[in-house]
Design a protein around this motif. Structure first.
Motif, short mmCIF file in Angstrom:
data_model
loop_
_atom_site.label_atom_id
_atom_site.label_comp_id
_atom_site.label_asym_id
_atom_site.label_seq_id
_atom_site.Cartn_x
_atom_site.Cartn_y
_atom_site.Cartn_z
N GLU A 50 0.82 -1.21 0.00
CA GLU A 50 0.00 0.00 0.00
C GLU A 50 0.86 1.25 0.00
O GLU A 50 0.59 2.21 -0.75
N THR A 51 1.89 1.27 0.83
CA THR A 51 2.77 2.44 0.90
C THR A 51 3.48 2.67 -0.43
O THR A 51 3.56 3.81 -0.94
N ARG A 52 3.99 1.58 -1.00
CA ARG A 52 4.70 1.71 -2.26
C ARG A 52 3.76 2.08 -3.39
O ARG A 52 4.12 2.87 -4.29
N LEU A 53 2.55 1.53 -3.38
CA LEU A 53 1.59 1.84 -4.44
C LEU A 53 1.17 3.31 -4.38
O LEU A 53 1.09 3.98 -5.42
N LYS A 54 0.92 3.81 -3.18
CA LYS A 54 0.52 5.21 -3.05
C LYS A 54 1.65 6.14 -3.50
O LYS A 54 1.42 7.15 -4.17
N ARG A 55 2.88 5.76 -3.12
CA ARG A 55 4.03 6.57 -3.53
C ARG A 55 4.22 6.51 -5.04
O ARG A 55 4.56 7.52 -5.68
N LEU A 56 4.00 5.35 -5.63
CA LEU A 56 4.17 5.22 -7.08
C LEU A 56 3.12 6.04 -7.82
O LEU A 56 3.44 6.73 -8.80
N LEU A 57 1.87 5.98 -7.35
CA LEU A 57 0.81 6.72 -8.03
C LEU A 57 1.02 8.23 -7.93
O LEU A 57 0.75 8.97 -8.90
N GLN A 58 1.50 8.68 -6.80
CA GLN A 58 1.64 10.12 -6.60
C GLN A 58 2.95 10.66 -7.18
O GLN A 58 2.95 11.66 -7.91
N GLU A 59 4.07 10.01 -6.84
CA GLU A 59 5.37 10.57 -7.17
C GLU A 59 5.89 10.13 -8.54
O GLU A 59 6.68 10.87 -9.15
N ARG A 60 5.48 8.95 -9.01
CA ARG A 60 6.06 8.45 -10.25
C ARG A 60 5.08 8.48 -11.42
O ARG A 60 5.48 8.19 -12.54
N ILE A 61 3.83 8.80 -11.14
CA ILE A 61 2.86 8.89 -12.24
C ILE A 61 2.24 10.29 -12.30
O ILE A 61 2.39 11.01 -13.29
N MET A 62 1.53 10.69 -11.23
CA MET A 62 0.82 11.96 -11.28
C MET A 62 1.76 13.15 -11.32
O MET A 62 1.53 14.11 -12.08
#
Length: 465
Positions: free
Chosen positions: A106-118
């Protein structure tokens, strides 16, 4: 049951006394879990319960005198056998590796969605809008993408979607956003081509040089080594509250040897597992094999301890009744009076009237009453003869004097009757099954081969012809 509990504590502590306290706490948690606690079947029936209460009372008295603690804590007993599957499943539940894995994802997914995609998409759109001069370009599409990614995150958090499906859905949303951009943006603009190239570069970064979906799964899913390190280190990659809760349930630091053993097992799983494999299931299999190997060693220790205890018990019995093997052998081999008297008594009994085991014998079989009378006569005769001679065991003055007379010329510094007691104790510890089996083998060897034909039968056959 107690030996099993001690063996599990030794397995968890790795034989290190420094980790004995932590291993005992962890073993208590194992025994308090429902899966292990339900394996302890208490005695049923008033007689069995009464006997169990007496045994528990004696155990409490012994612990009171010796000032030792009950190995089962507040419980009076524990299971005498724990399957490897129950042990591995319970240990994983205590470590809560699955919950910790979900939290890390969950932590990694949230970070990926925010920092590496959006965030990269926002920067790319800002440059594109500045080049075209439209501040609201793809604004609705970007908000829809952000809402879709947030829904994907919530679906995983609530358990409605697995990790592999999450990766596919994220990539599908990025592809859909790219298609929308191609439809809206003019193809002749150089900024449009730059926008498409940046989206392709973003997808390749998410893949990490592998297949897009597989690479994304590998980036999100933590390894077992990473999960184990979170339990014993101060890293805060996951949610601090959940990590603190897991550590609190562990009631302190894991034993150091257990950490090493778990790390070795996790490394084995890492070498064997693919990205799509369930590492926790493979890890559970490794835990079961590790437990089985430890219990095999514990079983060997238990058998050795039981053998030593049986020998000591046999020696105590031999000393209690003064059962000297050398003296008893001397009475049966040297004392002519006893041997001759017994043999003469048996010879006086008409043994030829006993029933033959050969079903093809031509002699007449006596009745059951006659056979019972013959056996009773034999027993009475032998008992009457032996009553004149004392048994070669006991502490009577006559027997002690006979033993002392036999030790006059004994060459060894150790008293002869001590060695006799030792041999008797070892013989008693072998158990009745061993001696009955040995006697059966001797009888089998003696009775092997075909029975020779009777001379009388042959003569009768010749006369008839």
């Amino acid at each position: 049951a107690e030996h099993l509990k001690y063996s599990i504590e030794q397995l968890l502590a790795g034989g290190q006394s420094d980790d004995a306290r932590a291993a005992r706490k962890l073993a208590d948690q194992l025994y308090n879990s429902p899966m292990v606690r339900d394996l302890n079947y208490e005695a049923q029936g008033w007689m069995a319960r009464s006997a169990r209460q007496i045994i528990h009372g004696l155990g409490r008295l012994y612990r009171l005198i010796s000032r030792t603690q009950n190995v089962f804590g507040t419980q009076t007993s524990g299971p005498s056998y724990i399957p490897s599957e129950s042990f591995a499943t319970t240990l994983l539940e205590i470590l809560q590796l699955e919950d910790l894995q979900n939290s890390v994802v969950e932590t990694r997914l949230k970070r990926l969605l925010q920092e590496r995609i959006m965030l990269p998409l926002g920067d790319t759109l800002h440059s594109l809008r500045a080049a075209i001069g439209d501040g609201a370009l793809l604004d609705v599409e970007l908000r829809n993408l952000e809402a879709s990614l947030e829904k994907i995150f919530l679906d995983y958090r609530t358990g409605r979607t697995g990790l592999a499906q999450i990766a596919d859905r994220v990539l599908a949303e990025l592809e859909h956003f790219s298609d929308q951009g191609k439809q809206i943006l003019p193809e002749s603009y150089g900024a449009t081509q730059a926008f498409v190239r940046r989206l392709g570069y973003l997808r390749s970064q998410l893949a990490g040089g592998m297949d897009v979906s597989e690479g994304l799964v590998r980036q999100l899913q933590p390894t077992l080594q990473e999960l184990l390190s979170l339990l014993v280190s101060d890293r805060t990659e996951t949610r601090a509250g959940e990590l603190a809760y897991i550590r609190q349930k562990l009631e302190g630091k894991l034993p150091a040897k257990l950490q090493e053993s778990l790390s070795v097992l996790a490394e084995r799983v890492h070498r064997r597992a693919d990205a799509t494999d369930d590492q926790l299931k493979l890890f559970q299999t490794e835990l079961q094999q590790w437990y089985d190997r430890g219990m095999d060693r514990a079983g060997g220790v238990y058998r050795r301890n039981a053998k030593v205890f049986s020998i000591l018990l046999g020696i105590a019995i031999a000393i209690g009744v003064n059962a000297d093997t050398f003296y008893m052998a001397n009475r049966l081999t040297v004392d002519q009076a006893v041997r001759t008297s017994v043999i003469q008594t048996i010879n006086q009994v008409p043994l030829e009237t006993m029933v033959s085991r050969d079903s093809s014998a031509t002699t007449t079989t006596p009745s059951v009453a006659q056979l019972s009378s013959d056996l009773q006569s034999l027993g009475t005769a032998v008992q009457t003869t032996l009553s004149d001679y004392a048994l070669p065991i006991g502490w009577s003055p006559t027997l002690k004097a006979s033993q002392a007379a036999l030790e006059v010329n004994w060459p060894l510094p150790i008293p002869r009757h001590w060695l006799g007691w030792l041999i008797t104790g070892v013989a008693v510890s072998m158990g009745s099954n061993f001696w009955f089996d040995a006697l059966r083998r001797v009888i089998t060897v003696r009775s092997s081969g075909s029975k020779p034909a009777s001379t009388t039968s042959n003569e009768q056959s010749a006369t008839t012809q």
